[in-house]
Structure formats: structure tokens, C-alpha cells
Design a protein around this motif. Sequence first.
Motif, PDB file in Angstrom:
ATOM      1  N   ASP A 148       0.325  -0.719   0.046  1.00 32.46           N
ATOM      2  CA  ASP A 148      -0.226   0.184  -0.074  1.00 32.46           C
ATOM      3  C   ASP A 148       0.959   1.184  -0.374  1.00 32.46           C
ATOM      4  N   ALA A 149       1.656   1.290  -0.406  1.00 27.81           N
ATOM      5  CA  ALA A 149       2.816   2.300  -0.883  1.00 27.81           C
ATOM      6  C   ALA A 149       2.483   3.474  -1.909  1.00 27.81           C
ATOM      7  N   SER A 150       2.602   4.535  -2.337  1.00 27.69           N
ATOM      8  CA  SER A 150       2.796   5.139  -3.161  1.00 27.69           C
ATOM      9  C   SER A 150       4.277   5.440  -4.160  1.00 27.69           C
ATOM     10  N   VAL A 151       4.542   4.758  -5.330  1.00 25.05           N
ATOM     11  CA  VAL A 151       5.545   4.797  -5.424  1.00 25.05           C
ATOM     12  C   VAL A 151       5.511   5.313  -7.428  1.00 25.05           C
ATOM     13  N   SER A 152       6.344   6.400  -7.182  1.00 24.31           N
ATOM     14  CA  SER A 152       6.036   7.315  -8.734  1.00 24.31           C
ATOM     15  C   SER A 152       7.720   6.803  -9.834  1.00 24.31           C
ATOM     16  N   ILE A 153       7.133   6.639 -10.510  1.00 25.81           N
ATOM     17  CA  ILE A 153       8.734   6.427 -11.322  1.00 25.81           C
ATOM     18  C   ILE A 153       8.719   6.745 -12.609  1.00 25.81           C
ATOM     19  N   ILE A 154      10.222   7.812 -13.007  1.00 27.49           N
ATOM     20  CA  ILE A 154      10.107   8.963 -14.097  1.00 27.49           C
ATOM     21  C   ILE A 154      11.154   8.648 -14.756  1.00 27.49           C
ATOM     22  N   MET A 155      11.419   7.756 -15.516  1.00 27.49           N
ATOM     23  CA  MET A 155      12.963   7.446 -16.876  1.00 27.49           C
ATOM     24  C   MET A 155      12.856   7.788 -17.968  1.00 27.49           C
ATOM     25  N   ILE A 156      14.721   8.357 -18.260  1.00 25.17           N
ATOM     26  CA  ILE A 156      14.616   8.940 -19.655  1.00 25.17           C
ATOM     27  C   ILE A 156      15.479   8.622 -20.483  1.00 25.17           C
ATOM     28  N   SER A 157      15.104   7.806 -21.289  1.00 19.27           N
ATOM     29  CA  SER A 157      16.334   6.828 -21.560  1.00 19.27           C
ATOM     30  C   SER A 157      17.262   8.160 -22.534  1.00 19.27           C
ATOM     31  N   SER A 158      18.380   6.639 -23.166  1.00 18.82           N
ATOM     32  CA  SER A 158      19.012   7.914 -23.728  1.00 18.82           C
ATOM     33  C   SER A 158      19.116   8.463 -24.997  1.00 18.82           C
ATOM     34  N   SER A 159      17.846   8.389 -25.540  1.00 18.79           N
ATOM     35  CA  SER A 159      17.297   8.908 -26.573  1.00 18.79           C
ATOM     36  C   SER A 159      16.692   9.658 -26.199  1.00 18.79           C
ATOM     37  N   ASN A 160      16.445   9.728 -25.647  1.00 23.71           N
ATOM     38  CA  ASN A 160      15.285  11.459 -24.720  1.00 23.71           C
ATOM     39  C   ASN A 160      13.824  11.032 -24.966  1.00 23.71           C
ATOM     40  N   LYS A 161      13.223   9.516 -24.652  1.00 19.78           N
ATOM     41  CA  LYS A 161      12.348   9.591 -24.215  1.00 19.78           C
ATOM     42  C   LYS A 161      11.239   9.725 -22.942  1.00 19.78           C
ATOM     43  N   LEU A 162      10.647   9.412 -23.106  1.00 19.06           N
ATOM     44  CA  LEU A 162      10.095   9.922 -21.312  1.00 19.06           C
ATOM     45  C   LEU A 162       8.966   8.485 -20.968  1.00 19.06           C
ATOM     46  N   HIS A 163       9.847   8.307 -20.199  1.00 18.23           N
ATOM     47  CA  HIS A 163       8.591   6.505 -19.779  1.00 18.23           C
ATOM     48  C   HIS A 163       8.668   6.594 -17.997  1.00 18.23           C
ATOM     49  N   GLU A 164       7.022   7.093 -17.468  1.00 17.71           N
ATOM     50  CA  GLU A 164       6.931   7.143 -16.058  1.00 17.71           C
ATOM     51  C   GLU A 164       5.698   6.260 -15.923  1.00 17.71           C
ATOM     52  N   GLN A 165       5.375   5.751 -14.590  1.00 16.33           N
ATOM     53  CA  GLN A 165       5.074   4.953 -13.990  1.00 16.33           C
ATOM     54  C   GLN A 165       4.268   5.553 -12.535  1.00 16.33           C
ATOM     55  N   HIS A 166       2.843   5.695 -11.674  1.00 16.93           N
ATOM     56  CA  HIS A 166       2.856   6.215 -10.713  1.00 16.93           C
ATOM     57  C   HIS A 166       2.279   4.671 -10.166  1.00 16.93           C
ATOM     58  N   SER A 167       1.851   4.994  -9.111  1.00 11.71           N
ATOM     59  CA  SER A 167       0.378   4.658  -8.250  1.00 11.71           C
ATOM     60  C   SER A 167      -0.923   5.206  -8.753  1.00 11.71           C
ATOM     61  N   PRO A 168      -1.908   3.749  -7.968  1.00 13.20           N
ATOM     62  CA  PRO A 168      -2.894   4.718  -8.918  1.00 13.20           C
ATOM     63  C   PRO A 168      -3.839   5.310  -7.810  1.00 13.20           C
ATOM     64  N   GLY A 169      -4.239   6.131  -8.256  1.00 14.91           N
ATOM     65  CA  GLY A 169      -4.504   7.091  -7.173  1.00 14.91           C
ATOM     66  C   GLY A 169      -3.836   7.753  -6.721  1.00 14.91           C
ATOM     67  N   ILE A 170      -2.783   8.547  -7.564  1.00 11.53           N
ATOM     68  CA  ILE A 170      -1.329   9.382  -6.721  1.00 11.53           C
ATOM     69  C   ILE A 170      -1.202   9.724  -8.573  1.00 11.53           C
ATOM     70  N   THR A 171      -0.558  11.604  -8.278  1.00 12.89           N
ATOM     71  CA  THR A 171      -0.611  12.093  -9.976  1.00 12.89           C
ATOM     72  C   THR A 171       0.413  12.615  -9.191  1.00 12.89           C
ATOM     73  N   PRO A 172       2.334  12.733 -10.150  1.00 15.70           N
ATOM     74  CA  PRO A 172       3.003  13.293  -9.888  1.00 15.70           C
ATOM     75  C   PRO A 172       3.470  14.442  -9.494  1.00 15.70           C
ATOM     76  N   LYS A 173       2.223  15.399  -9.306  1.00 16.50           N
ATOM     77  CA  LYS A 173       1.874  16.872  -8.482  1.00 16.50           C
ATOM     78  C   LYS A 173       2.241  16.290  -7.082  1.00 16.50           C
ATOM     79  N   GLN A 174       1.103  15.384  -7.259  1.00 18.52           N
ATOM     80  CA  GLN A 174       0.873  15.134  -5.428  1.00 18.52           C
ATOM     81  C   GLN A 174       1.980  14.438  -4.978  1.00 18.52           C
ATOM     82  N   VAL A 175       3.460  13.910  -5.837  1.00 15.97           N
ATOM     83  CA  VAL A 175       4.560  13.106  -5.114  1.00 15.97           C
ATOM     84  C   VAL A 175       5.168  14.058  -4.687  1.00 15.97           C
ATOM     85  N   TYR A 176       5.099  15.228  -5.700  1.00 13.14           N
ATOM     86  CA  TYR A 176       6.521  16.474  -5.321  1.00 13.14           C
ATOM     87  C   TYR A 176       5.672  17.362  -5.021  1.00 13.14           C
TER      88      TYR A 176
END
Length: 225
Positions: A40-68
Motif C-alpha cells: 500500500d505504498a505510493s510509488v512514482s517512477i520517471i525514466m528518461i532513456s539515452s534517446s531522450n524518451k520519457l517513461h513513467e509509472q505512478h501508483s493508482p490514485g496518485i499524480t506526479p504533482k502530489q508526489v512532488y
Amino acid sequence: MARGKIQIKKIENQTNRQVTYSKRRNGLFKKATELAVLCDASVSIIMISSSNKLHEQHSPGITPKQVYDKYQRDREVDLWAKQYQNMQKQLQDLNEINRGLQKDIRRRMGDCLEDLAIDELRCLEEEMVNAVKVIRERKTKKIDNNIDTSKKKVRNSQEIHRSLLQEFDIPKEESQYGLVDNGEYNHVLGYNDDNRILALRLQPCQPNLHAGAGSGSCVTTYTLL
């Protein structure tokens, strides 16, 4: 058989690097999902590859702004303070430039001249004289171009008119369409209701049993145009 240890260093081959990134990213996202569900943890992951592509995943019910926001409250830091100050400074500079441009426009219209010295007034006058000269040259060039274009159109129209006159002109040496020496008309030109040119030829008619020998001539019509 035990798996050999992989040396942790940058993979030089670009294809292998992208494949490894994709596989480990999917594995990391899977573990993050499991962690969020099990604990029951709040997990937020943001990844940027070497080709400058953005990948992200956040726990259900939480937004990146709330994490920040939670991070800033817990760490007592402001992630956007410096950027906000820079934006405010840029806004002040742009407003100052805008005020200066508006004042220059009003001065060129004859306003806000009271605080200008003699040298500044002379510079302003010289700038306006040069500006008027450039505008006048541009206007003259534009007029000359319009005149040249109009002359070309007139010449083209005259050429078309001359060509049409030559096509519809009937040469005088063709006697079958003009006067004959004996004063009689054997051929006549005329127009019908459709404005088409017709040639009329006078020729003797066949003798009629009920009419005299000199009963007259018949008219034969030929359409020219």
C-alpha cells in the motif's frame, strides 16, 4: 547452472543498450506495481532513456504533482523557487522593453518629446526622415511595378484585339465577297439571330412550268462562322 555476474558499466553497443533498457524498465515497473499493491505504498517512477524518451509509472490514485508536493513539504524545499525567480526577472525585462518601445512609438507620433534634449530630437528627426525616404522609395517602386503590369496587360489586350481583327477581316481582293464591276451582287454577307456570319449566293432557279422563263434567282445560304 548459476548465471554469471554482469559487469556494471555502460553498454557501448546502441542496440544492446536499448534492448537492455527496455527489458529492465519493464521489470522495474512490474516490481513497482507489486510493491504498491503489497505494501500500500505510493510509488512514482520517471525514466528518461539515452534517446531522450520519457517513461513513467505512478501508483493508482496518485499524480506526479502530489508526489512532488509531498516531497517539498517533507524536505522543506521549493523545487520551483529558482525557476520562478528567473521567470519573474524575464517578465520584468520584457515589460521594460515593451514600455520603451511604446514610448518610441509615441515619440514618432509627436508625443512624449518634452524630456528629450536637442541632440536626441535631432537624432529622432533624422531617423524619421530616413524612414520616410525608405517608405517613399518603396511606394515608388510599387507604383512602377503596377504601371509595368498594367502596360503589359494593355499590350496583351491590343495583341489579342489585333489578332481578332485579322481573323475576322475580309480581304478586298476576294470579289466573291465584295462588289462586282457590273453593279450586281452575287454574294452577300450577313448575320443571323445567333450572330453567326452567313454567305448568301444568288443563282438562277430551275425553270418552273407555271412561271415564265425569267422568274428570278434563288438564294443559297452558306454558314461561315
